[in-house]
Design a protein around this motif. Sequence first.
Motif, short mmCIF file in Angstrom:
data_model
loop_
_atom_site.label_atom_id
_atom_site.label_comp_id
_atom_site.label_asym_id
_atom_site.label_seq_id
_atom_site.Cartn_x
_atom_site.Cartn_y
_atom_site.Cartn_z
N THR A 103 27.17 49.15 24.61
CA THR A 103 28.43 49.20 25.67
C THR A 103 28.92 47.81 25.75
OG1 THR A 103 27.38 51.13 27.00
CG2 THR A 103 29.01 49.73 27.99
N ASN A 104 30.21 47.57 25.65
CA ASN A 104 31.09 46.44 25.74
C ASN A 104 31.47 46.35 27.33
OD1 ASN A 104 32.49 44.12 25.55
ND2 ASN A 104 33.82 44.82 24.48
N SER A 106 32.73 43.86 28.61
CA SER A 106 33.76 42.69 28.86
C SER A 106 34.99 43.16 29.01
CB SER A 106 33.69 41.86 27.49
OG SER A 106 32.43 41.47 27.18
N ASP A 107 36.11 42.16 29.31
CA ASP A 107 37.42 42.44 29.56
C ASP A 107 38.32 42.17 28.46
OD1 ASP A 107 37.19 39.71 29.39
OD2 ASP A 107 38.43 39.36 31.44
N ARG A 108 37.58 42.11 27.35
CA ARG A 108 38.26 41.58 25.88
C ARG A 108 37.28 42.57 24.66
NH1 ARG A 108 36.22 36.60 22.98
NH2 ARG A 108 36.26 37.95 21.31
N PRO A 109 37.92 42.81 23.48
CA PRO A 109 37.45 43.47 22.64
C PRO A 109 36.35 42.54 21.97
CG PRO A 109 39.83 43.45 22.20
CD PRO A 109 39.49 42.65 23.14
N ALA A 110 35.23 43.11 21.42
CA ALA A 110 34.26 42.56 20.79
C ALA A 110 33.74 43.07 19.46
CB ALA A 110 32.95 42.18 21.81
N LEU A 163 34.40 47.14 19.54
CA LEU A 163 34.61 47.80 20.72
C LEU A 163 35.62 47.16 21.48
CD1 LEU A 163 31.00 48.70 21.67
CD2 LEU A 163 32.57 50.11 20.59
N PRO A 164 36.61 47.92 21.97
CA PRO A 164 37.64 47.51 23.00
C PRO A 164 36.81 47.26 24.40
CG PRO A 164 38.51 49.58 21.90
CD PRO A 164 36.89 49.46 21.56
N ALA A 165 37.68 46.71 25.30
CA ALA A 165 36.90 46.39 26.66
C ALA A 165 36.62 47.58 27.10
CB ALA A 165 37.96 45.42 27.46
N GLY A 166 35.15 47.57 27.70
CA GLY A 166 34.64 48.48 28.50
C GLY A 166 34.21 49.78 27.92
N GLU A 167 34.46 49.82 26.52
CA GLU A 167 34.19 50.92 25.66
C GLU A 167 32.77 51.03 25.29
OE1 GLU A 167 36.23 53.47 24.73
OE2 GLU A 167 37.44 52.76 26.07
N VAL A 168 32.28 52.28 24.99
CA VAL A 168 31.06 52.73 24.56
C VAL A 168 31.17 53.40 23.35
CG1 VAL A 168 28.94 54.09 25.38
CG2 VAL A 168 30.37 52.87 27.00
#
Length: 391
Positions: A103-104, A106-110, A163-168
């Motif tokens: 799970t990301n 963050s408020d940014r992609p990672a 992963l985009p921000a908030g994505e799982v």
Amino acid sequence: MPTNRLTARPVDRPASRAGTTSAALLVGLLAGLGTFTTTSAHAAAETPSPAATQAQPGGTNGSSRGTVTWTVEPGTADGPDGRISLRHALDPGASVDEHVVVTNFSDRPATFHVYAADGTVSADGDFDVRPSEEAPRDSGAWVTLRAPEGAEPVDGGGFRVTLPAGEVVVVPLTVAVPADARPGDHPAGVVAELVDDDAAVRVAARVGVRLHLRVTGDIRAVVAPRDVEVRWEPSWNPFAPGTAHVRYVLRNEGDVRLGARSDVTLAGPGGAGENTATSQVREVLPEGSATVETTVRLWPLVRASGRVEAVPLVVGDDVVDVALEPSTVPVAVWAVPWAQLVLLVLVVVGPVLVVRRRRRSARRVQERIDAALAAAGVAPRESTDRDPASA
């Protein structure tokens, strides 16, 4: 909850531009008994889940780009299921399907490098997994990860996924035990490591789920003390004991992970002045070892002897259904009472030297008196004992 710290290691990747430095700072926390994190110095004070961590991409020059917070958890195809680790007992040749959830927060992609690796325990007793650059040789090689859509395979194992921000993302995996696998414990971990190729100073930060894998069959549970070294340090206070410095290795010669309590007992002849020092090691993996250094207060009775005894202990929720027998090795050390010998010399020889000095001084005085009388023409008085010191 016990905490574990992962060892630091360099990140063996080329720098993205000239003049940059490759380095890695790995600082880990074991949340519970199975989920561990490795983060940079900017570790989160508050984590969204027991396995979450934070890192600032860009190293020391990239803090303005924001903080990435992410987690890896055991789960099902529907998401996290509340477990803290993957725990299975499998027959040789058997397999099991599992899932981990990345799970990301963050408020940014990672971007993350997700891979499986062999488990290990550091010299400090902290759980770790081997670095991604090192090919797994044991249970890490038995784990097959199925990359999600859009992921890129990575040479050496695993894949990269953004992963985009908030994505799982749910990562299915299979643990397949070879038919000739050794019975016993084979620890491993599934890791999501933050990828930041543009950093001036690279910081390797990763979060992982521990895999407790037991291969069924006949097992042994043995922790034995080996390579015992003893060094005697006397006290120059004759009324105080000295110190025996003891160093030894607790080696797991069995098939399952074990903790150990070890006792060092030393005494003089006939058991005089016996003393014991106790140490405890949290976890030693099969074929692994832990070094113990301790001290024993000991009176200098010329020769001290005793033993180093290791008692194996069950770790956490493990089940060990064989006898846990202690292992013992003898130990001895010379403990010469130097300070006491010096004191004895001073007590016995000192008064004798004082008497002899007084007598010598008295003879010299009498000789001077006799010489003065002879010079004056006076015969010296006869005396049966002309040594005043003997009167």
